[in-house]
Design an enzyme around this catalytic site. Sequence first.
Site, PDB file in Angstrom:
ATOM      1  N   PHE A   1       0.819  -1.222   0.000  1.00 42.74           N
ATOM      2  CA  PHE A   1       0.000   0.000   0.000  1.00 42.74           C
ATOM      3  C   PHE A   1       0.850   1.268   0.000  1.00 42.74           C
ATOM      4  O   PHE A   1       0.375   2.330  -0.399  1.00 42.74           O
ATOM      5  CB  PHE A   1      -0.931   0.014   1.231  1.00 42.74           C
TER       6      PHE A   1
ATOM      7  N   GLU B   1      -4.843  -3.945  -1.974  1.00 41.78           N
ATOM      8  CA  GLU B   1      -6.288  -3.717  -1.925  1.00 41.78           C
ATOM      9  C   GLU B   1      -6.625  -2.483  -1.090  1.00 41.78           C
ATOM     10  O   GLU B   1      -7.767  -2.049  -1.039  1.00 41.78           O
ATOM     11  CB  GLU B   1      -7.000  -4.960  -1.370  1.00 41.78           C
TER      12      GLU B   1
ATOM     13  N   SER C   1       5.366  -6.940   3.368  1.00 39.16           N
ATOM     14  CA  SER C   1       5.876  -7.217   4.721  1.00 39.16           C
ATOM     15  C   SER C   1       6.703  -8.506   4.752  1.00 39.16           C
ATOM     16  O   SER C   1       6.650  -9.322   3.820  1.00 39.16           O
ATOM     17  CB  SER C   1       4.708  -7.304   5.690  1.00 39.16           C
TER      18      SER C   1
ATOM     19  N   CYS D   1       9.605   1.959   3.481  1.00 37.80           N
ATOM     20  CA  CYS D   1      10.522   0.848   3.782  1.00 37.80           C
ATOM     21  C   CYS D   1      11.942   1.369   3.963  1.00 37.80           C
ATOM     22  O   CYS D   1      12.804   0.662   4.457  1.00 37.80           O
ATOM     23  CB  CYS D   1      10.501  -0.164   2.656  1.00 37.80           C
TER      24      CYS D   1
HETATM   25  P1  NAD Z   1       1.620  -6.635   2.960  1.00 37.59           P
HETATM   26  O1  NAD Z   1       2.640  -7.712   3.023  1.00 37.59           O
HETATM   27  O2  NAD Z   1       0.496  -6.674   3.926  1.00 37.59           O
HETATM   28  O3  NAD Z   1       0.922  -6.639   1.502  1.00 37.59           O
HETATM   29  C1  NAD Z   1       1.680  -6.638   0.309  1.00 37.59           C
HETATM   30  C2  NAD Z   1       0.897  -7.348  -0.785  1.00 37.59           C
HETATM   31  O4  NAD Z   1       0.741  -8.725  -0.427  1.00 37.59           O
HETATM   32  C3  NAD Z   1      -0.513  -6.790  -1.006  1.00 37.59           C
HETATM   33  O5  NAD Z   1      -0.765  -6.760  -2.389  1.00 37.59           O
HETATM   34  C4  NAD Z   1      -1.410  -7.783  -0.289  1.00 37.59           C
HETATM   35  O6  NAD Z   1      -2.688  -7.925  -0.890  1.00 37.59           O
HETATM   36  C5  NAD Z   1      -0.636  -9.089  -0.418  1.00 37.59           C
HETATM   37  N1  NAD Z   1      -0.860  -9.985   0.734  1.00 37.59           N
HETATM   38  C6  NAD Z   1      -1.111  -9.620   2.022  1.00 37.59           C
HETATM   39  N2  NAD Z   1      -1.217 -10.714   2.803  1.00 37.59           N
HETATM   40  C7  NAD Z   1      -1.032 -11.789   1.996  1.00 37.59           C
HETATM   41  C8  NAD Z   1      -1.002 -13.194   2.224  1.00 37.59           C
HETATM   42  N3  NAD Z   1      -1.199 -13.708   3.441  1.00 37.59           N
HETATM   43  N4  NAD Z   1      -0.765 -14.000   1.174  1.00 37.59           N
HETATM   44  C9  NAD Z   1      -0.562 -13.499  -0.056  1.00 37.59           C
HETATM   45  N5  NAD Z   1      -0.570 -12.166  -0.331  1.00 37.59           N
HETATM   46  C10 NAD Z   1      -0.798 -11.327   0.683  1.00 37.59           C
HETATM   47  O7  NAD Z   1       2.406  -5.253   3.011  1.00 37.59           O
HETATM   48  P2  NAD Z   1       1.818  -3.782   3.180  1.00 37.59           P
HETATM   49  O8  NAD Z   1       1.313  -3.592   4.556  1.00 37.59           O
HETATM   50  O9  NAD Z   1       0.920  -3.460   2.044  1.00 37.59           O
HETATM   51  O10 NAD Z   1       3.156  -2.917   2.961  1.00 37.59           O
HETATM   52  C11 NAD Z   1       4.006  -2.539   4.005  1.00 37.59           C
HETATM   53  C12 NAD Z   1       5.214  -3.428   4.086  1.00 37.59           C
HETATM   54  O11 NAD Z   1       5.911  -3.424   2.857  1.00 37.59           O
HETATM   55  C13 NAD Z   1       6.238  -2.967   5.118  1.00 37.59           C
HETATM   56  O12 NAD Z   1       6.720  -4.080   5.824  1.00 37.59           O
HETATM   57  C14 NAD Z   1       7.345  -2.338   4.287  1.00 37.59           C
HETATM   58  O13 NAD Z   1       8.635  -2.347   4.874  1.00 37.59           O
HETATM   59  C15 NAD Z   1       7.307  -3.204   3.092  1.00 37.59           C
HETATM   60  N6  NAD Z   1       7.921  -2.543   1.955  1.00 37.59           N
HETATM   61  C16 NAD Z   1       9.160  -2.951   1.573  1.00 37.59           C
HETATM   62  C17 NAD Z   1       9.805  -2.322   0.520  1.00 37.59           C
HETATM   63  C18 NAD Z   1      11.171  -2.742   0.079  1.00 37.59           C
HETATM   64  O14 NAD Z   1      11.593  -2.313  -0.975  1.00 37.59           O
HETATM   65  N7  NAD Z   1      11.892  -3.561   0.817  1.00 37.59           N
HETATM   66  C19 NAD Z   1       9.171  -1.258  -0.143  1.00 37.59           C
HETATM   67  C20 NAD Z   1       7.903  -0.869   0.280  1.00 37.59           C
HETATM   68  C21 NAD Z   1       7.279  -1.529   1.330  1.00 37.59           C
END
Ligand code: NAD
Length: 497
Positions: free
Chosen positions: A150, A177, A227, A282
């Site tokens: 997100f 989403e 994440s 991040c």
């Molecule tokens: P998230 O992991 O909750 O979601 C990321 C994506 O995965 C979304 O599209 C979501 O629909 C999907 N998803 C969520 N749960 C899932 C599951 N159980 N199985 C399959 N798919 C699933 O992450 P978020 O809260 O949207 O984003 C924040 C996180 O992203 C933070 O931890 C941040 O550090 C990380 N991030 C990392 C970078 C990087 O380059 N390392 C960059 C941006 C964000």
Amino acid sequence: MTTQIKHYIDGEFTTGSGDRLITVTNPANNLPIAEIKCATDEEVLGAIASAKSAFQTWKETPVSERARVMLRYQHLLKEHHDELATILAKETGKTFEDAKGDVWRGIEVAEHACSIASLLMGETVENVARKIDTYSYTQPLGVCAGITPFNFPAMIPLWMFPLAIACGNTFVLKPSEQDPMTPLRLAELFEQAGAAKGVLQLVHGDKSAVDILLTHEDIKAISFVGSVGVGQYVYKTGTDHLKRVQAFAGAKNHSVIMPDANKEQVLNNLVGASVGAAGQRCMAISVAVFVGEAKEWIPELKERLAKVRPGLWDDAEAGYGPLISPQAKERVLSLIAKGKEEGAECLLDGSEFTLEGYESGNWVGPTMFTKVTPEMTIYKEEIFGPVLCCVESDSLEDAIELVNASPYGNGTSIFTASGAAARKYQHEIEVGQVGINVPIPVPLPFFSFTGWKGSFYGDQHAYGKQAVRFFTETKTITARWFEDDIPSGPNMTIALK
Ligand code: NAD
């Protein structure tokens, strides 16, 4: 009236037929702004099938034509920069200027994709053996998929699909989403840029859509950002199904402040890098390590952080906006409470902050802890909120040891006037992106985004040359053309003769 979010499947924008609904809310007051009908299994499978069929013609489309689509696309993105930033700011709560930055860092990758012809160039060596030449080509993989978080709904999708598609692949994007409107607008502009039907597909939903992408035999590569737990799951499931996977995950980024640094620069940079975007980056600096006398700047840092006022996306004076969801706010508040419980000193506490008239929003004010130790939960966990943990260290060596003990390795920075200290830090630190007097060292797209350790699973990173490698196969050709010198008898060895 809420907007119905559209999928983009087989060249059509459609709300779909799913009966599982997700409400998209305005993080400033949690009122609904849009609704997603999650893509059904059939719709996700339809998107993959359409992308597979489009690949047959797209891969044969000359590279200069593919580059021209990217040229038109980056131009359209620039024309619509303010409009995209407005959509983005409304659904994420980011301030307008920060939302513009999110879009801009994505535009830069689309710009870079315009030079795809030279990025795809292979290698040649003439006469590797007598009258034998070897040369290599890079060829696309097929259908690639992207799963995005997100916190950067423009930049991160743009890290992925323009380069993948410029390489000759087709692409299925499953954005977060929580803020689907920005990626939808990106897809509409991509169509307007003249992308052939089926080359880009957009499916909205959650885990069920992701699971199809991770296991479907026609998906050849997966790019994920999100994440840690989900990143590990995506990496393990995708590779278990014999796909290429690059999974960018969470972080805990340290900034080391040496006493010889420029105090003014340090304090201003720490404020922006720690609580900017409500800490939902991040590459945010979430731990400041003050070496020696630098700790004397902590009270002044607190004063500057206290002056940052969260506010609405269109308030030009606001330092940052709300957190993305009530769940995110609850998580951050419980970590702040844990920090106090575990004995850190909360010099500045934003837990009680609310914005007048928007009391139901996901607000957290700037928060700062001192006396933080590595055993504490607030030190170990990614907070992903406007919370800065301050740690004190006796020497640069101790600071390096502390940073290297972290399981994460996304980004770090050092503030110093000493070339020797900076050189030592950049060489010894086990983190993939290092800033020297630069707080958030996100590389430009001609380099790659090179997180390490628990912040990244895979080997080829996002954008730049590494992404071109990730999205292509190398084909190496060894050729001999005979004149009148056809050898007599078989060559019974593996040597080229
Ligand atoms: P998230 O992991 O909750 O979601 C990321 C994506 O995965 C979304 O599209 C979501 O629909 C999907 N998803 C969520 N749960 C899932 C599951 N159980 N199985 C399959 N798919 C699933 O992450 P978020 O809260 O949207 O984003 C924040 C996180 O992203 C933070 O931890 C941040 O550090 C990380 N991030 C990392 C970078 C990087 O380059 N390392 C960059 C941006 C964000």
